[in-house]
Design an enzyme around this catalytic site. Structure first.
Site, short mmCIF file in Angstrom:
data_model
loop_
_atom_site.label_atom_id
_atom_site.label_comp_id
_atom_site.label_asym_id
_atom_site.label_seq_id
_atom_site.Cartn_x
_atom_site.Cartn_y
_atom_site.Cartn_z
N ASP A 16 -1.06 7.74 2.95
CA ASP A 16 0.15 7.35 1.03
C ASP A 16 0.24 5.54 1.37
O ASP A 16 0.35 4.81 2.11
CB ASP A 16 1.20 7.64 1.51
N ASP A 111 -2.87 7.66 -5.26
CA ASP A 111 -2.24 6.33 -3.70
C ASP A 111 -2.45 7.09 -2.30
O ASP A 111 -2.03 7.19 -1.52
CB ASP A 111 -1.48 5.93 -3.93
N GLU A 112 -2.37 8.77 -2.46
CA GLU A 112 -2.04 9.89 -1.16
C GLU A 112 -2.60 11.01 -0.77
O GLU A 112 -3.15 11.23 -2.28
CB GLU A 112 -0.27 10.55 -0.95
N1 DCP Z 1 4.52 6.25 -9.71
C1 DCP Z 1 4.98 6.28 -11.24
N2 DCP Z 1 6.13 7.02 -11.40
C2 DCP Z 1 6.83 7.27 -10.41
C3 DCP Z 1 6.68 7.26 -8.80
C4 DCP Z 1 4.94 6.64 -8.58
O1 DCP Z 1 4.42 5.84 -11.49
N3 DCP Z 1 8.10 7.84 -10.50
C5 DCP Z 1 3.24 5.61 -9.83
C6 DCP Z 1 3.55 4.03 -8.77
C7 DCP Z 1 3.14 4.19 -7.22
C8 DCP Z 1 1.56 5.29 -7.30
O2 DCP Z 1 2.64 5.94 -7.91
O3 DCP Z 1 3.48 3.26 -6.98
C9 DCP Z 1 2.22 5.89 -5.68
O4 DCP Z 1 3.55 6.51 -5.36
P1 DCP Z 1 4.18 5.95 -4.00
O5 DCP Z 1 5.64 7.45 -4.70
O6 DCP Z 1 4.16 6.64 -3.15
O7 DCP Z 1 5.08 5.40 -4.14
P2 DCP Z 1 4.68 3.99 -4.10
O8 DCP Z 1 3.07 4.03 -3.12
O9 DCP Z 1 4.41 2.70 -4.94
O10 DCP Z 1 5.75 3.34 -2.64
P3 DCP Z 1 5.54 3.60 -1.31
O11 DCP Z 1 5.24 2.68 -0.28
O12 DCP Z 1 7.00 4.05 -0.39
O13 DCP Z 1 4.70 4.78 -1.04
MG MG Z 2 2.42 5.17 -1.63
#
Ligand code: DCP
Ligand code: MG
Length: 366
Positions: A16, A111-112
């Site tokens: 992720d 992203d995952e």
């Molecule tokens: N995303 C979004 N709306 C949300 C959650 C996520 O648009 N409610 C998008 C933005 C994030 C991406 O999806 O960058 C990936 O989600 P993640 O939950 O993996 O969050 P992040 O990668 O941003 O942070 P982390 O480091 O906690 O994984």
């Molecule tokens: Mg993420």
């Protein structure tokens, strides 16, 4: 427990990306580095936060919060609009990196992804070494960081990847799973949403250990089908295979009308919503289809489907909607009232043999 027989153990990695959209912004715009970045809308807009850089998270800014609220928490944050093309390009690149090690890749979003590396293409053998190597490649080639979880099943690997963010690598081996699951708060369990978590807490079920005190039949009585799943998962048993998208043959959605109808405006409204749902699901799995199929169920439960195929795959809500309307018109439903509408996209891959045209296929439900 078949899951625990060493000869049958799988090696699963969940990767992720860290603060994904925000990290791509900080990578591409050096002036954003080390600063609180909020990706979403502008503070005075009605937008919500897609994600925030780790610097912004220190102020309590989180995904899905309104941009106004984020601004109140940190007025000095830099608010930027998402650049989906950039994120999509990175997503493609990380999948290319994964594919050096295995073809068993199941992306969950841009992203995952889960990877099954029980047998890896390079013969590395150690899942931990593979995870390290993937993280290094992401850092060196893409200038971004990812966190990885390594275990013997999807559930534990996913929870593990979240434990040492950012830039984490967490291995939870078979001998540690029991203690790990017992300590885990119920809200971290797969499939336990906010409502179920609140219900569990009201019943004094706060951790895996509490959940384990309930028998399978008690869990099923309380939580229905999911109870069966909780019973297994809390014992570290998760047999779900890693499914690569190549196995996905179609993506669709359907909905029943509030009342049976033959009014165009009402049906068009529902098709619009369904198109948006289908487009979101396709986007999530990064799929585009060449065939769109409209399903119509009438008030007497008779079911018909109508399809159209195109040479170029697509996944935009607007195109899906327009094609669904054409198919609805072609179906000439006349005075028959409609109970349910559904839209499916299929034929994702060029290397699959061409299917027989599905046009005017007629099906009945028994
Ligand atoms: N995303 C979004 N709306 C949300 C959650 C996520 O648009 N409610 C998008 C933005 C994030 C991406 O999806 O960058 C990936 O989600 P993640 O939950 O993996 O969050 P992040 O990668 O941003 O942070 P982390 O480091 O906690 O994984
Ligand atoms: Mg993420």
């Amino acid at each position: 427990m078949s899951d625990q027989n060493p000869a049958l153990l799988r090696k699963i990695i969940h990767v992720d990306m860290d603060a994904f959209y925000a990290s791509v912004e900080q990578r591409d715009f050096p002036e954003y580095r080390g600063k609180p970045i909020v990706v979403g809308g502008k503070p005075d807009s009605r937008g919500v936060v897609a994600t925030a850089s780790y610097e912004a998270r220190q102020y309590g800014i989180k995904s899905a919060m309104s941009c106004n609220k984020a601004y109140q928490l940190c007025p000095t944050a830099i608010f930027v609009y998402p650049r989906f093309d950039a994120y999509s390009a990175v997503s493609k690149s990380i999948r290319e990196i994964f594919s050096r090690y295995t073809d068993l890749i199941e992306p969950l979003s841009l992203d995952e992804a889960y990877l099954d590396v029980t047998e890896d293409k390079l013969g590395i053998g150690s899942a931990i070494d593979i995870a390290k190597s993937i993280k290094d490649a992401i850092k060196n080639e893409l200038n971004l960081t990812a966190s990885a979880g390594v275990s013997i099943n999807k559930f534990v690997a996913k929870v593990a990847s979240d434990m040492n963010k950012p830039d984490g690598l967490t291995f939870i081996g078979p001998s540690k799973i029991k203690a790990f699951m017992e300590k885990l708060p119920v809200e971290k369990f797969f499939g336990v949403g906010k409502v179920t978590a609140a219900r569990m807490k009201a019943m004094q079920i706060n951790t895996g250990a509490d959940l384990k005190n309930l028998s399978e039949s008690q869990l099923i009585a309380q939580f229905g089908k999911s109870g069966k799943f909780y019973y297994k998962i809390v014992r570290g048993i998760d047999d779900r295979p890693v499914r690569s998208n190549r196995e996905t043959k179609s993506v669709g959605a359907e909905d029943t009308l509030a009342e049976d109808t033959n009014e165009d405006a009402v049906m068009h409204d529902l098709l619009k919503q369904i198109s948006e749902t289908v487009a979101k699901r396709l986007e999530k799995h990064q799929l585009k289809g060449k065939t769109v199929t409209l399903k119509i169920k009438f008030e007497d439960f008779k079911l018909i489907t109508r399809s159209r195929s195109f040479p170029i795959p697509f996944n935009h809500a607007e195109k899906i909607y327009n094609e669904a309307i054409i198919l609805l018109n072609e179906a000439k439903i006349g005075t028959s009232k409609v109970r349910l509408l559904g839209i499916t996209l299929s034929r994702f891959y060029d290397d699959l043999p061409l299917e027989k045209p599905e046009d005017n296929q007629l099906e009945f439900e028994f």
